[in-house]
Design a protein around this motif. Sequence first.
Motif, PDB file in Angstrom:
ATOM      1  N   SER A  90      -8.671  -1.964  -0.487  1.00 46.89           N
ATOM      2  CA  SER A  90      -8.336  -0.652   0.085  1.00 46.89           C
ATOM      3  C   SER A  90      -6.932  -0.184  -0.287  1.00 46.89           C
ATOM      4  O   SER A  90      -6.186   0.333   0.550  1.00 46.89           O
ATOM      5  CB  SER A  90      -8.500  -0.679   1.606  1.00 46.89           C
ATOM      6  N   GLY A  91      -6.565  -0.375  -1.539  1.00 49.41           N
ATOM      7  CA  GLY A  91      -5.266   0.091  -2.004  1.00 49.41           C
ATOM      8  C   GLY A  91      -4.104  -0.804  -1.642  1.00 49.41           C
ATOM      9  O   GLY A  91      -2.943  -0.442  -1.888  1.00 49.41           O
ATOM     10  N   CYS A  92      -4.374  -1.969  -1.058  1.00 49.06           N
ATOM     11  CA  CYS A  92      -3.318  -2.918  -0.678  1.00 49.06           C
ATOM     12  C   CYS A  92      -3.395  -4.169  -1.556  1.00 49.06           C
ATOM     13  O   CYS A  92      -4.463  -4.528  -2.049  1.00 49.06           O
ATOM     14  CB  CYS A  92      -3.438  -3.310   0.790  1.00 49.06           C
ATOM     15  N   ARG A  93      -2.244  -4.820  -1.709  1.00 56.15           N
ATOM     16  CA  ARG A  93      -2.152  -6.063  -2.479  1.00 56.15           C
ATOM     17  C   ARG A  93      -1.763  -7.196  -1.544  1.00 56.15           C
ATOM     18  O   ARG A  93      -0.847  -7.054  -0.739  1.00 56.15           O
ATOM     19  CB  ARG A  93      -1.077  -5.938  -3.577  1.00 56.15           C
ATOM     20  N   LYS A 140      -0.771   0.819   6.624  1.00 52.20           N
ATOM     21  CA  LYS A 140      -0.764   1.467   5.304  1.00 52.20           C
ATOM     22  C   LYS A 140      -0.759   2.986   5.440  1.00 52.20           C
ATOM     23  O   LYS A 140      -0.024   3.680   4.732  1.00 52.20           O
ATOM     24  CB  LYS A 140      -1.983   1.007   4.504  1.00 52.20           C
ATOM     25  N   THR A 141      -1.571   3.509   6.350  1.00 51.42           N
ATOM     26  CA  THR A 141      -1.720   4.961   6.460  1.00 51.42           C
ATOM     27  C   THR A 141      -1.360   5.514   7.829  1.00 51.42           C
ATOM     28  O   THR A 141      -1.370   6.727   8.014  1.00 51.42           O
ATOM     29  CB  THR A 141      -3.169   5.372   6.137  1.00 51.42           C
ATOM     30  N   LYS A 142      -1.060   4.660   8.804  1.00 52.47           N
ATOM     31  CA  LYS A 142      -0.757   5.131  10.161  1.00 52.47           C
ATOM     32  C   LYS A 142       0.687   4.816  10.526  1.00 52.47           C
ATOM     33  O   LYS A 142       1.187   3.729  10.233  1.00 52.47           O
ATOM     34  CB  LYS A 142      -1.699   4.473  11.171  1.00 52.47           C
ATOM     35  N   ASN A 166       3.700  -3.990  -0.235  1.00 53.52           N
ATOM     36  CA  ASN A 166       2.906  -2.799   0.026  1.00 53.52           C
ATOM     37  C   ASN A 166       3.762  -1.686   0.617  1.00 53.52           C
ATOM     38  O   ASN A 166       4.612  -1.935   1.473  1.00 53.52           O
ATOM     39  CB  ASN A 166       1.762  -3.133   0.992  1.00 53.52           C
ATOM     40  N   LYS A 167       3.529  -0.469   0.166  1.00 52.48           N
ATOM     41  CA  LYS A 167       4.209   0.695   0.719  1.00 52.48           C
ATOM     42  C   LYS A 167       3.481   1.114   1.986  1.00 52.48           C
ATOM     43  O   LYS A 167       2.304   1.484   1.942  1.00 52.48           O
ATOM     44  CB  LYS A 167       4.226   1.828  -0.298  1.00 52.48           C
ATOM     45  N   LEU A 168       4.175   1.082   3.124  1.00 51.43           N
ATOM     46  CA  LEU A 168       3.541   1.303   4.411  1.00 51.43           C
ATOM     47  C   LEU A 168       4.101   2.541   5.099  1.00 51.43           C
ATOM     48  O   LEU A 168       5.307   2.789   5.064  1.00 51.43           O
ATOM     49  CB  LEU A 168       3.747   0.090   5.321  1.00 51.43           C
ATOM     50  N   CYS A 169       3.211   3.273   5.774  1.00 54.49           N
ATOM     51  CA  CYS A 169       3.667   4.369   6.636  1.00 54.49           C
ATOM     52  C   CYS A 169       4.243   3.825   7.938  1.00 54.49           C
ATOM     53  O   CYS A 169       5.190   4.375   8.491  1.00 54.49           O
ATOM     54  CB  CYS A 169       2.499   5.314   6.958  1.00 54.49           C
ATOM     55  N   GLY A 170       3.642   2.762   8.429  1.00 55.90           N
ATOM     56  CA  GLY A 170       4.096   2.144   9.670  1.00 55.90           C
ATOM     57  C   GLY A 170       4.949   0.924   9.414  1.00 55.90           C
ATOM     58  O   GLY A 170       5.424   0.687   8.300  1.00 55.90           O
TER      59      GLY A 170
END
Length: 275
Positions: A90-93, A140-142, A166-170
């Motif tokens: 889901s777009g994460c490593r 990731k998105t929240k 990973n680039k995270l929103c939270g």
Amino acid sequence: MLKKSLHGILDEVECKELVSAFDQIGNIIIVRIPDSLLSKKELIGRTLLREVKVARSVFYQSSAVEGDFRTRKLELVAGEDSTETLYRESGCRFLVDVEKAFFSPRLSTERARIANLVNDGEIILNMFAGVGMFSIMVAKTKRCKVYSIDVNPVASRLCERNIESNKLCGEVISINGDAREIINHTLDDMSDRTLMLLPERSDEFLDVAIRATKNGGILHYYSHIHADKKTDAGRLSEEHFAQISPTRFEILGSKIVRPVGPRFYQTVVDVRILK
């Protein structure tokens, strides 16, 4: 695929005994082999390595997942002797160690479900986080804060590396230690949403999970349930939760996460806690 590839190499009886399903995690394959075929494990490993082009290593799982660290014993049967690999979802490593820290590729649907349920601004407690997959996919998105706890120091270190990768929103905070002790000392009554991803021991930790969850917060309670009929598993898990819960609650839903054995299922009950 495996049975087809070994047709003519194994006899008809051996092919029937062969467990054709296997887990592929990055470039590592983990296979279960019945005792009757252990003498052919190197042959099975070489066949898998040849047929799955991206595979680097094939390991035979020689023990169940067990112990407080939820680890298993693996035996190399073909390829490179390394249990670390990079896994994408889901777009994460994620950097995982398939022997030294708990990880299951078979929970991907449940990880996506939980990530979709989370709202911006939530404080989330992941009590048995492993390498941090649920935690990171949620953040990731929240725009949320996730406390990601695991008693296994290897899992916690991998979680820290995965947060950085990973680039995270939270925000994800990795904490190494016993979930009960950490909640009792620092995370009491803080969580809007609590994950109990230890189905074989959830009953043991239910009291502290409820203590961590705010009034009106959501608890995701995972358990292993025996059901003669698959369609009964969700209902039976709800009934079990109702029997053991020490507080008032509202059941929001339940489902089968995955089968774990003949007539045994990992289930999840989504519950609103009412203190």
